[in-house]
Each structure stands twice: as C-alpha cells, then as structure tokens.
Scaffold this active site. Structure first.
Site, PDB file in Angstrom:
ATOM      1  N   GLY A  11      56.254 116.325 -22.030  1.00 55.62           N
ATOM      2  CA  GLY A  11      55.596 115.221 -22.726  1.00 55.62           C
ATOM      3  C   GLY A  11      54.978 115.609 -24.045  1.00 55.62           C
ATOM      4  O   GLY A  11      53.955 115.038 -24.442  1.00 55.62           O
ATOM      5  N   ALA A  12      55.593 116.561 -24.762  1.00 56.00           N
ATOM      6  CA  ALA A  12      54.998 117.076 -25.998  1.00 56.00           C
ATOM      7  C   ALA A  12      55.574 116.469 -27.261  1.00 56.00           C
ATOM      8  O   ALA A  12      55.115 116.783 -28.352  1.00 56.00           O
ATOM      9  CB  ALA A  12      55.155 118.597 -26.058  1.00 56.00           C
ATOM     10  N   GLY A  17      50.422 114.038 -26.480  1.00 57.63           N
ATOM     11  CA  GLY A  17      51.057 115.293 -26.101  1.00 57.63           C
ATOM     12  C   GLY A  17      51.518 116.073 -27.314  1.00 57.63           C
ATOM     13  O   GLY A  17      51.404 117.299 -27.376  1.00 57.63           O
ATOM     14  N   TYR A 170      51.920 102.327 -10.594  1.00 57.57           N
ATOM     15  CA  TYR A 170      51.568 103.438 -11.480  1.00 57.57           C
ATOM     16  C   TYR A 170      50.416 104.237 -10.886  1.00 57.57           C
ATOM     17  O   TYR A 170      50.441 105.480 -10.850  1.00 57.57           O
ATOM     18  CB  TYR A 170      51.180 102.894 -12.864  1.00 57.57           C
TER      19      TYR A 170
END
Length: 278
Positions: A11-12, A17, A170
């Site tokens: 998630g960068a 992120g 979620y």
C-alpha cells in the site's frame, strides 16, 4: 555491507502510504514495496529518488486480491533479503459493493485480511531469523462496526451488500486483522518478533478505496520501538495518532475465537502456504 533497515511494505504507491514510504526513505530505510501497478511503482521509485537520492528500493509485483500472487511475492521477498527488519501490512480496500475474486473470495476480505495473513506467513521464517524484528498491520476502529464474527462463515462470505451495508463488512475485515495480530503475537512469543496493529484514523484517497496509513509512520514506529529487543513479542493495538493503547472489540477479544479464526484461515489457504504450527 548495507546496514540500512529493510522495511517491506504494502500500500505504498498511493495516499498516506506513499507519504510514509517517502518519509521512511528519507530516514534511511531500504524499501521493499509490494505493488500491483507498474506505472505507480515506477512513479514512486522516481519520487523517492528525488526525495532521498540513492535509497535502495525493490518492487515486487502482486495483486493483493489474489492470494497465489501474494504467496509468490512473499517467497520472492524472502529470497531477496537475508534479513527483514519490519513488515508493514498497510494496503486496504473499502469496497461499496461485493466483488468476488477469480479465486472465489470477497475482494475486501482478500485484500484487507487474507493477503496480510498470507504475506506474513510467507515472511515469518525470515522475520524470526532477523529478530529483533517487527510486524505492523494497519487495522481500524471501524472494527467496532462489526456486530458478529463467525470464522467458519465470514472468511468465505460472498453475499451481495449495499453501500450502506459495506460498513460492517469493512469493519469485520479490520476486526480480523486485530484478532490475527493478537493470535500471531502469542505464537511468536519469545522469538524477538514484536507484533502490533494500529488504527491510523480515517483517510480516503480515490474512488471506493481507503488508504489507511495515516499520521507520520515514523512517529508510530518510534512509539513501537522498532528494533528494540526489550519490546520482544509485545501484543499491542494502538492509535497511531496518539500512540494510546486500544482494546480489541469484545466480540473478537477472546483467545478461543482468535485461535478459531487462525485455524480456519490456515485451513482455507492451506494449498498456498508453507505449513507452520497450527
């Protein structure tokens, strides 16, 4: 010999992120990024080079909704690095309608919970061999929106839901992350690998996607004492913004239900994982 700490992160390439990856690069990390999009990964690499020239950064391609790709990426990462200091399971997805992956899982469950589980499992031996090391999984106080947890059913639930109905789904995926973290912490007790999860606050970037590593990751990791062997295998769920400890929601707090979730997950992904203690 490169003495930079090796930090593997999902998630960068987007949102907070991306900002965290840039901050870690400026602070001297060797980054291993797991990403699906080559153009986004290339853009991140270029941005990091401008911000922190010479930063070592390796990109491992994987679609985190597909567990076979997650397993393959994990094996590639383990083969690439002789040591891993930190694994950050950051990638997250808030889907507003049901999407089922080609492997038959609900996409939100796959990305938010099953992918971190499989990636962590693939890197578990490398992390324990690298101790002191740390595993950080991004959870959320949205876990409080989950009113039930049934590991045998929830892991494979692909029933349709509405935008409004997406919230408890979620939340349940993030509750599973907290439960996974606490059970993993017990299993890694005494190994020198500290296991933690955090609620970073709400940050949304892009249509239908939550990219949750909010706040300064550096502050969170400092609060966690990354690399400090005195922290051992601490089990902690905390707020990244304030570093205050949080409690797992009651429905997922017990050791028995956490163990049941672990065992159900291990059985579900058995064909794509190396066996560890069950």
């Amino acid at each position: 010999m490169d003495l930079r700490p090796v930090i593997v992160m999902t998630g960068a390439t987007n949102g907070m992120g991306r900002l965290a990856a840039l901050d870690l690069a400026r602070r001297g990390a060797h980054l291993g990024i797991v990403a699906r999009s080559r153009p986004k990964a290339d853009a991140l690499r270029e941005e990091i080079e401008r911000a922190a020239p010479g930063t070592p950064i390796d990109v491992f391609r994987a679609d985190l909704s597909l567990l076979a790709e997650v397993r393959r990426a994990g094996e590639e990462i383990a083969a690439r690095y002789p040591r891993i200091d930190v694994l950050i399971n950051n990638a997250g997805l808030h889907a507003f309608s049901q999407r089922v992956t080609s492997e038959g899982y609900a996409e939100m469950t796959a990305v938010n919970y099953l992918a971190p589980w499989v990636l962590t499992d693939a890197l578990r031996d490398r992390l324990t061999a690298s101790a002191p090391a740390r595993i950080v999984t991004v959870a959320s106080r949205a876990s409080l929106r989950a009113h039930t947890i049934d590991p045998s059913l929830d892991l494979t639930d692909t029933a349709d839901f509405t935008r409004i109905g997406s919230s408890p789904r979620y939340g349940r995926s993030k509750l599973m992350d907290i439960m996974f973290t606490q059970e993993l912490g017990r299993r890694l007790h005494g190994t020198g690998v500290a296991v933690t999860c955090c609620c970073p606050g709400f940050n949304a970037t892009g249509l239908g996607r939550e990219l949750p590593l909010a706040g300064a990751l550096e502050r969170a990791l400092t609060a966690l004492g990354v690399g400090n062997p005195q922290h051992g295998a601490d089990i902690s769920y905390f707020a990244a913004r304030t570093a205050k400890p949080l409690r797992c929601p009651e429905i997922g707090r017990g050791e028995a239900v956490q163990r049941a979730l672990w065992e159900a997950t291990a059985e579900l992904v058995h064909d794509i994982r190396r066996p560890h203690d069950a």
